[in-house]
Design a protein around this motif. Structure first.
Motif, PDB file in Angstrom:
ATOM      1  N   GLY A   1      40.252  45.345  29.056  1.00  0.00           N
ATOM      2  CA  GLY A   1      39.329  44.244  28.808  1.00  0.00           C
ATOM      3  C   GLY A   1      38.966  43.474  30.062  1.00  0.00           C
ATOM      4  O   GLY A   1      39.589  43.623  31.120  1.00  0.00           O
ATOM      5  N   GLY A   2      37.945  42.662  29.945  1.00  0.00           N
ATOM      6  CA  GLY A   2      37.534  41.793  31.044  1.00  0.00           C
ATOM      7  C   GLY A   2      36.608  42.426  32.052  1.00  0.00           C
ATOM      8  O   GLY A   2      36.229  41.771  33.035  1.00  0.00           O
ATOM      9  N   VAL A   3      36.197  43.686  31.855  1.00  0.00           N
ATOM     10  CA  VAL A   3      35.291  44.342  32.795  1.00  0.00           C
ATOM     11  C   VAL A   3      33.894  43.766  32.600  1.00  0.00           C
ATOM     12  O   VAL A   3      33.391  43.684  31.479  1.00  0.00           O
ATOM     13  CB  VAL A   3      35.275  45.865  32.586  1.00  0.00           C
ATOM     14  N   ARG A   4      33.260  43.374  33.682  1.00  0.00           N
ATOM     15  CA  ARG A   4      31.900  42.846  33.629  1.00  0.00           C
ATOM     16  C   ARG A   4      30.995  43.812  34.369  1.00  0.00           C
ATOM     17  O   ARG A   4      31.176  44.063  35.552  1.00  0.00           O
ATOM     18  CB  ARG A   4      31.825  41.452  34.259  1.00  0.00           C
ATOM     19  N   GLY A   5      29.999  44.361  33.675  1.00  0.00           N
ATOM     20  CA  GLY A   5      29.248  45.467  34.223  1.00  0.00           C
ATOM     21  C   GLY A   5      29.921  46.763  33.800  1.00  0.00           C
ATOM     22  O   GLY A   5      30.881  46.773  33.023  1.00  0.00           O
ATOM     23  N   ARG A   6      29.450  47.876  34.315  1.00  0.00           N
ATOM     24  CA  ARG A   6      29.964  49.172  33.909  1.00  0.00           C
ATOM     25  C   ARG A   6      30.812  49.825  35.001  1.00  0.00           C
ATOM     26  O   ARG A   6      30.470  49.767  36.189  1.00  0.00           O
ATOM     27  CB  ARG A   6      28.813  50.121  33.561  1.00  0.00           C
ATOM     28  N   LEU A   7      31.909  50.434  34.569  1.00  0.00           N
ATOM     29  CA  LEU A   7      32.663  51.332  35.428  1.00  0.00           C
ATOM     30  C   LEU A   7      31.911  52.655  35.464  1.00  0.00           C
ATOM     31  O   LEU A   7      31.419  53.136  34.439  1.00  0.00           O
ATOM     32  CB  LEU A   7      34.070  51.524  34.885  1.00  0.00           C
ATOM     33  N   VAL A   8      31.831  53.250  36.643  1.00  0.00           N
ATOM     34  CA  VAL A   8      31.013  54.447  36.848  1.00  0.00           C
ATOM     35  C   VAL A   8      31.852  55.517  37.521  1.00  0.00           C
ATOM     36  O   VAL A   8      32.566  55.248  38.497  1.00  0.00           O
ATOM     37  CB  VAL A   8      29.774  54.121  37.709  1.00  0.00           C
ATOM     38  N   LEU A   9      31.758  56.734  36.998  1.00  0.00           N
ATOM     39  CA  LEU A   9      32.440  57.888  37.588  1.00  0.00           C
ATOM     40  C   LEU A   9      31.512  58.596  38.557  1.00  0.00           C
ATOM     41  O   LEU A   9      30.328  58.820  38.252  1.00  0.00           O
ATOM     42  CB  LEU A   9      32.887  58.869  36.500  1.00  0.00           C
ATOM     43  N   ASP A  10      32.061  58.972  39.701  1.00  0.00           N
ATOM     44  CA  ASP A  10      31.287  59.628  40.757  1.00  0.00           C
ATOM     45  C   ASP A  10      31.553  61.129  40.725  1.00  0.00           C
ATOM     46  O   ASP A  10      32.675  61.569  40.970  1.00  0.00           O
ATOM     47  CB  ASP A  10      31.684  59.047  42.114  1.00  0.00           C
ATOM     48  N   PHE A  11      30.527  61.911  40.396  1.00  0.00           N
ATOM     49  CA  PHE A  11      30.630  63.361  40.385  1.00  0.00           C
ATOM     50  C   PHE A  11      29.995  64.009  41.608  1.00  0.00           C
ATOM     51  O   PHE A  11      29.946  65.226  41.693  1.00  0.00           O
ATOM     52  CB  PHE A  11      29.972  63.933  39.121  1.00  0.00           C
ATOM     53  N   SER A  12      29.489  63.210  42.529  1.00  0.00           N
ATOM     54  CA  SER A  12      28.773  63.759  43.673  1.00  0.00           C
ATOM     55  C   SER A  12      29.741  64.351  44.705  1.00  0.00           C
ATOM     56  O   SER A  12      30.945  64.126  44.646  1.00  0.00           O
ATOM     57  CB  SER A  12      27.907  62.687  44.320  1.00  0.00           C
TER      58      SER A  12
END
Length: 312
Positions: free
Chosen positions: A301-312
């Motif tokens: 909890g408490g995440v503001r915005g999105r966590l993003v996974l990097d596949f590059s």
């Protein structure tokens, strides 16, 4: 083809690299090399088994993920307005190994549009699923300019898009926020900010004694927040909650897969980013191999915005 997914359901630790077959490309489809994929609450449900497929064979992986940004590597017959090399964003309706957490994915062209100009790949990845969910929620409410809409979970990714789209539609917005998020929510455009939590209905009613015309329940409080809506008003819900017989207020479940090929809606969201209407918020970008860490952070909890996974 590398993917991140599960062969057994459980906590974040069950996420691992999978070898999945490349998908065939058909007419009206686009192959996208995935650069970034977001981590959403729906993804944790796939991983935990809460959204398990009843027909999944033992040892066959499920791959989470509902939105990506990347590069077009191939187009099928009939695709004329996207070309190899285009930077794009897309919504994914996951099914088995067909989820966003993979190096490459084939999608219907209706689910893919050009990425907004002037934003990062990670930022572009945060828009398709959450943006379409917000748009669909407001369309279902069908409010008129000047009407009042309440937003719960307003500081989150979905809630933030609802606020900004509602303001663009000419609505007045009352939104909830923890103390630490009040300025964020005001900055997104909320006209009235009330404390989140157990007293949110009372606070909304203090501001609007007759109740609000509509409510988007991004925090999944369901029956708890129905009393904030006026008689004859409407409430848009996520997670499929249908009101369980509620008759005073229209309860409208939002299923984003219903508009997953509405390219017109997705492209309008792109335009609204470029016009400055929508703010794309990235909490953090982590390597795809650390997906378990991202799931733990989201569930804490408490995440503001999105966590993003990097596949590059």
């Amino acid at each position: 083809m590398r993917a991140i997914g599960v062969t057994e359901y459980g906590g974040p630790e069950v996420l691992r690299e999978l070898d999945v077959p490349a998908e065939t490309l058909g007419a009206g489809q686009v192959r996208v090399r995935v650069g970034k994929a977001t981590v959403n609450p729906t993804d944790t449900g796939v991983r935990s088994g809460m959204r398990a497929r009843g027909d999944r064979a033992e040892g066959v992986g499920d791959v989470p993920g509902m939105e990506v940004a990347g590069t077009v590597t191939e187009v099928g017959d009939g695709v004329t307005d996207l070309a190899v090399g285009d930077a794009v964003m897309a919504i994914v309706v996951p099914a088995g190994a067909h989820g966003a957490y993979r190096d490459e994915i084939v999608l219907p062209v209706g689910s893919v549009v050009a990425a907004p100009t002037g934003v990062t790949e990670a930022e572009a990845a945060t828009l398709p699923m959450n943006g379409l969910t917000a748009r669909l929620a407001l369309d279902l409410l069908d409010l008129a300019p000047g009407d009042v809409v309440a937003v719960t979970g307003a500081a989150g990714a979905l809630g933030g898009y609802v606020i900004q789209l509602a303001k663009a539609d000419g609505l007045r917005v009352v939104a909830d926020a923890a103390d630490k998020d009040v300025e964020l929510v005001r900055g997104l455009g909320a006209d009235v900010v009330v404390p989140r939590g157990a007293q949110v209905v009372e606070a909304i009613r203090d501001a609007f004694p007759d109740g609000v015309d509509g409510l988007v329940d991004a925090s999944v409080q369901q029956a708890e927040v129905v009393p904030a809506v006026k008689d004859g008003g409407a409430m848009a819900t996520v997670r499929g909650w249908d009101g369980e017989g509620e008759t005073r207020v229209r309860v409208l479940p939002v299923f984003v897969r219903e508009v997953a090929e509405r390219r017109d809606l997705l492209d309008r969201l792109r335009q609204q980013v470029e016009e400055g209407v929508l703010t794309l918020r990235v909490a953090d970008v982590v390597p795809a191999t650390r997906a378990a860490e991202a799931h733990r952070r989201l569930e804490a909890g408490g995440v503001r915005g999105r966590l993003v996974l990097d596949f590059s």
